[in-house]
Design an enzyme around this catalytic site. Structure first.
Site, PDB file in Angstrom:
ATOM      1  N   ASP A 146     -21.437  25.841  27.668  1.00 60.10           N
ATOM      2  CA  ASP A 146     -20.462  25.576  28.719  1.00 60.10           C
ATOM      3  C   ASP A 146     -21.010  24.501  29.638  1.00 60.10           C
ATOM      4  O   ASP A 146     -22.229  24.397  29.826  1.00 60.10           O
ATOM      5  CB  ASP A 146     -20.234  26.877  29.514  1.00 60.10           C
ATOM      6  CG  ASP A 146     -18.918  26.915  30.276  1.00 60.10           C
ATOM      7  OD1 ASP A 146     -18.454  25.853  30.718  1.00 60.10           O
ATOM      8  OD2 ASP A 146     -18.382  28.026  30.451  1.00 60.10           O
ATOM      9  N   HIS A 148     -20.281  24.791  32.707  1.00 57.58           N
ATOM     10  CA  HIS A 148     -20.363  25.571  33.938  1.00 57.58           C
ATOM     11  C   HIS A 148     -21.071  26.897  33.680  1.00 57.58           C
ATOM     12  O   HIS A 148     -21.040  27.425  32.565  1.00 57.58           O
ATOM     13  CB  HIS A 148     -18.958  25.845  34.473  1.00 57.58           C
ATOM     14  CG  HIS A 148     -18.100  24.624  34.557  1.00 57.58           C
ATOM     15  ND1 HIS A 148     -17.309  24.193  33.508  1.00 57.58           N
ATOM     16  CD2 HIS A 148     -17.927  23.717  35.559  1.00 57.58           C
ATOM     17  CE1 HIS A 148     -16.673  23.077  33.859  1.00 57.58           C
ATOM     18  NE2 HIS A 148     -17.036  22.770  35.094  1.00 57.58           N
ATOM     19  N   ASP A 254     -17.166  27.366  25.538  1.00 61.66           N
ATOM     20  CA  ASP A 254     -16.125  26.679  26.300  1.00 61.66           C
ATOM     21  C   ASP A 254     -16.029  25.256  25.772  1.00 61.66           C
ATOM     22  O   ASP A 254     -17.037  24.536  25.712  1.00 61.66           O
ATOM     23  CB  ASP A 254     -16.494  26.692  27.779  1.00 61.66           C
ATOM     24  CG  ASP A 254     -15.369  26.216  28.692  1.00 61.66           C
ATOM     25  OD1 ASP A 254     -14.652  25.267  28.315  1.00 61.66           O
ATOM     26  OD2 ASP A 254     -15.225  26.781  29.789  1.00 61.66           O
TER      27      ASP A 254
END
Length: 357
Positions: A146, A148, A254
């Protein structure tokens, strides 16, 4: 919250018919669609499962020899009067209820012997997918790919979006830092800090950075990938997760981990992400462990592509990651090939050849 036919069978523990099969399967794969968008405020991510399926996911997995069970999509209904929590957290009841239903579905799929692929939807769905997986595999390890960290708590988040908070609810060490949200009473922390490795971070909030450092959570930012190379990153990832024992792996991926030039149709793109080669190497190495048990593929949002070409490119990238998790390689990946064919008749004799000429 109603369930469509395939999911109703899954939650009752009944077998579902295979949509696509090959006689020599490498894996039994359950596809679980989670068209959920209440973990954030942008429209369109609920169309992610349909978009990824339309990009040929089932056919790709079947072509790899997987036995594919597509249980369709969960049918999420909006919770009435889902007021903000603490005047900030959006849709807590909707996220909590949806995550509980998804946890049940993933738990059933894993218990039935499938490798479970959850197609999102936003990343708040990891609350359900990881929790459901952990019911069957309590010692699992999580690889979180990801841009984040998604580990804000409801008390540190600035946006109020729950797709930026799932790991704070799942982590035992943060239990005393996370308030009880309405709709979350069913959820119990199921991970320790040593069970998680991040790959691809490049947009981390101050409170998240504090958590990563002070709770000794292993992570590899894009700077680390530049410095070490993706091969060393994966070696260290497995050293962290597998050094004490072999354990099932939950990959939560993600699509915004990739650079936006590769995956533009997503809600929170950040420049400087994974290359195609780095992303495929991550998936190849996870497959090579033989320990992959569940995959999340989240945040494909077809409404955010500037063109159909951008949407197609993002969805195709998601399919490539999932297929690589189940055996597609850049060396060539095909169904089992046992032997080369031989000619069905003897060669012509010289005299026959002369006559033919």
């Amino acid at each position: 919250m109603a369930l469509r036919g395939g999911f109703a069978r899954l939650l009752r523990g009944q077998a579902a018919p295979a949509r696509l099969q090959r006689p020599r399967q490498a894996h039994s794969v359950a596809l679980v669609g989670a068209p959920f968008s209440r973990g954030q405020k942008r429209r369109g991510v609920d169309h992610g499962p349909a978009t990824v399926r339309a990009a040929g996911l089932l056919e790709r997995l079947a072509g790899l020899g997987c036995q594919v069970y597509d249980f369709g999509d969960l049918n999420f209904t909006q919770v009435p009067n889902d007021e903000l929590y603490n005047n900030l957290i959006s849709y807590p009841r909707s996220v909590g209820l949806a995550s509980q239903v998804l946890a049940d579905a993933v738990s059933r799929a894993v218990a039935a012997g499938h490798s479970c692929v959850t197609i999102g939807g936003d990343h708040s769905l990891a609350l359900g997918s990881v929790s459901g997986h952990a019911r069957q595999c309590p010692h699992l390890g999580v690889i979180w790919v990801d841009a984040h960290a998604d580990i804000n708590t409801p008390l540190t988040t600035q946006s109020g979006n729950l797709h930026g908070q799932p790991l704070s609810f799942l982590l035992r060490e943060l239990q005393d830092k996370v308030p009880q949200l309405p709709g979350f009473s069913w959820l119990k922390p199921c991970l320790s800090a040593s069970d998680i490795v991040y790959i691809g971070l490049r947009d981390v909030d101050p409170a998240e950075y504090y958590i990563l450092k002070n709770y000794d959570i292993h992570y590899f930012s894009m700077r680390d990938i530049d410095r070490l190379g993706i091969q060393k990153v994966m070696e260290r990832t497995f050293e962290q997760l597998m050094r004490r024992r072999q354990r099932p792996i939950h990959l939560s991926f993600d699509i915004d981990a990739f650079d936006p030039s590769l995956a533009p149709a997503t809600g929170t793109p950040v420049l400087g992400g994974l290359t195609y080669r780095e992303g495929m190497y991550i998936a190849e190495e996870i497959h090579n462990t033989g320990m992959l048990s569940a995959v999340d593929m989240v945040e494909v949002n077809p409404l955010l592509g500037a063109s159909q070409e951008e949407v197609n490119a993002t969805a195709s990238l998601a399919v490539d990651v999932i297929a690589t998790c189940f055996g597609q390689t850049r060396e060539g990946a095909h169904t089992a090939f046992d032997e080369l064919p031989t000619p069905s008749s003897p060669d012509e004799s010289d005299s026959e050849e002369q006559v033919r000429i």
